[in-house]
Design a protein around this motif. Structure first.
Motif, PDB file in Angstrom:
ATOM      1  N   ARG A  73      -1.505  -1.891  -8.451  1.00 48.82           N
ATOM      2  CA  ARG A  73      -1.854  -2.352  -9.791  1.00 48.82           C
ATOM      3  C   ARG A  73      -3.365  -2.467  -9.958  1.00 48.82           C
ATOM      4  O   ARG A  73      -3.901  -2.199 -11.033  1.00 48.82           O
ATOM      5  CB  ARG A  73      -1.202  -3.700 -10.069  1.00 48.82           C
ATOM      6  N   ASN A  74      -4.066  -2.864  -8.902  1.00 51.04           N
ATOM      7  CA  ASN A  74      -5.513  -3.047  -8.964  1.00 51.04           C
ATOM      8  C   ASN A  74      -6.293  -1.804  -8.535  1.00 51.04           C
ATOM      9  O   ASN A  74      -7.486  -1.881  -8.254  1.00 51.04           O
ATOM     10  CB  ASN A  74      -5.923  -4.248  -8.117  1.00 51.04           C
ATOM     11  N   ASN A  75      -5.590  -0.676  -8.476  1.00 57.05           N
ATOM     12  CA  ASN A  75      -6.202   0.611  -8.130  1.00 57.05           C
ATOM     13  C   ASN A  75      -6.920   0.594  -6.780  1.00 57.05           C
ATOM     14  O   ASN A  75      -7.906   1.302  -6.594  1.00 57.05           O
ATOM     15  CB  ASN A  75      -7.166   1.079  -9.228  1.00 57.05           C
ATOM     16  N   MET A  76      -6.431  -0.190  -5.862  1.00 56.43           N
ATOM     17  CA  MET A  76      -7.044  -0.265  -4.541  1.00 56.43           C
ATOM     18  C   MET A  76      -6.329   0.645  -3.549  1.00 56.43           C
ATOM     19  O   MET A  76      -6.634   0.622  -2.364  1.00 56.43           O
ATOM     20  CB  MET A  76      -7.047  -1.708  -4.043  1.00 56.43           C
ATOM     21  N   ALA A  77      -5.383   1.436  -4.037  1.00 53.55           N
ATOM     22  CA  ALA A  77      -4.642   2.325  -3.158  1.00 53.55           C
ATOM     23  C   ALA A  77      -4.722   3.772  -3.612  1.00 53.55           C
ATOM     24  O   ALA A  77      -3.958   4.613  -3.157  1.00 53.55           O
ATOM     25  CB  ALA A  77      -3.177   1.874  -3.096  1.00 53.55           C
ATOM     26  N   LEU A  78      -5.655   4.076  -4.503  1.00 55.83           N
ATOM     27  CA  LEU A  78      -5.727   5.418  -5.085  1.00 55.83           C
ATOM     28  C   LEU A  78      -5.977   6.522  -4.063  1.00 55.83           C
ATOM     29  O   LEU A  78      -5.394   7.578  -4.139  1.00 55.83           O
ATOM     30  CB  LEU A  78      -6.813   5.471  -6.161  1.00 55.83           C
ATOM     31  N   LYS A  79      -6.866   6.296  -3.129  1.00 53.61           N
ATOM     32  CA  LYS A  79      -7.202   7.333  -2.159  1.00 53.61           C
ATOM     33  C   LYS A  79      -6.568   7.050  -0.805  1.00 53.61           C
ATOM     34  O   LYS A  79      -7.075   7.481   0.221  1.00 53.61           O
ATOM     35  CB  LYS A  79      -8.713   7.456  -2.029  1.00 53.61           C
ATOM     36  N   THR A  80      -5.459   6.338  -0.840  1.00 52.68           N
ATOM     37  CA  THR A  80      -4.750   5.968   0.380  1.00 52.68           C
ATOM     38  C   THR A  80      -3.512   6.822   0.513  1.00 52.68           C
ATOM     39  O   THR A  80      -2.767   6.974  -0.446  1.00 52.68           O
ATOM     40  CB  THR A  80      -4.335   4.482   0.309  1.00 52.68           C
ATOM     41  N   ASN A  81      -3.294   7.386   1.700  1.00 50.04           N
ATOM     42  CA  ASN A  81      -2.045   8.112   1.877  1.00 50.04           C
ATOM     43  C   ASN A  81      -0.940   7.100   2.170  1.00 50.04           C
ATOM     44  O   ASN A  81      -1.192   5.920   2.408  1.00 50.04           O
ATOM     45  CB  ASN A  81      -2.158   9.202   2.942  1.00 50.04           C
ATOM     46  N   LEU A  82       0.285   7.563   2.147  1.00 48.32           N
ATOM     47  CA  LEU A  82       1.448   6.683   2.287  1.00 48.32           C
ATOM     48  C   LEU A  82       1.442   5.942   3.619  1.00 48.32           C
ATOM     49  O   LEU A  82       1.755   4.758   3.674  1.00 48.32           O
ATOM     50  CB  LEU A  82       2.724   7.507   2.134  1.00 48.32           C
ATOM     51  N   LYS A  83       1.032   6.620   4.668  1.00 52.87           N
ATOM     52  CA  LYS A  83       0.989   5.996   5.991  1.00 52.87           C
ATOM     53  C   LYS A  83      -0.015   4.849   6.009  1.00 52.87           C
ATOM     54  O   LYS A  83       0.288   3.750   6.476  1.00 52.87           O
ATOM     55  CB  LYS A  83       0.627   7.036   7.052  1.00 52.87           C
ATOM     56  N   GLU A  84      -1.200   5.083   5.485  1.00 55.28           N
ATOM     57  CA  GLU A  84      -2.235   4.041   5.447  1.00 55.28           C
ATOM     58  C   GLU A  84      -1.795   2.868   4.586  1.00 55.28           C
ATOM     59  O   GLU A  84      -2.014   1.712   4.937  1.00 55.28           O
ATOM     60  CB  GLU A  84      -3.549   4.614   4.908  1.00 55.28           C
TER      61      GLU A  84
END
Length: 119
Positions: A73-84
């Motif tokens: 929701r806070n866009n802190m996972a945009l460049k994160t892959n599923l594993k990370e």
């Protein structure tokens, strides 16, 4: 336990989960929480089962899902892959996260689908 004691322990458990975020530690167990809260494991497990209405792992996963939802929701996972993302949220492997994302309330599904996570 009286209803007042139950409410006090629930509040203590909620505060512990919010402040210490033990659910982010992979492999965190009922024994670990028992030691952290200085409550015998069998009593803590019984309390969570009877008064929260879930098993210990489901209790942790609920907090992990909420944390993951907040990251998304806070866009802190945009460049994160599923594993990370899975590891960041305390899950043991990336395969644990997708089933939980599918269980998010419908209002959050567009958010999770909007981001393109890599595997």
């Amino acid at each position: 336990m009286s209803s007042q004691q139950i409410e006090v322990l629930k509040a203590r458990l909620e505060e512990f989960m919010e402040q210490k975020q033990p659910f982010l530690k992979q492999g965190y167990s009922i024994k670990d929480m028992s030691n952290d809260l200085d409550i015998p494991a069998y009593q803590l497990s019984g309390f969570i089962n009877r008064n929260i209405g879930v098993h210990f792992n489901d209790f942790l996963n609920k907090s992990r899902i909420k944390y993951c939802e907040d990251l998304i929701r806070n866009n802190m996972a945009l460049k994160t892959n599923l594993k990370e993302l899975a590891f960041k949220c305390g899950f043991n492997n990336r395969n644990s996260l997708p089933p939980h994302l599918k269980s998010l309330p419908a209002k959050h599904l567009p958010i999770t689908q909007k981001h393109h996570y890599t595997t």
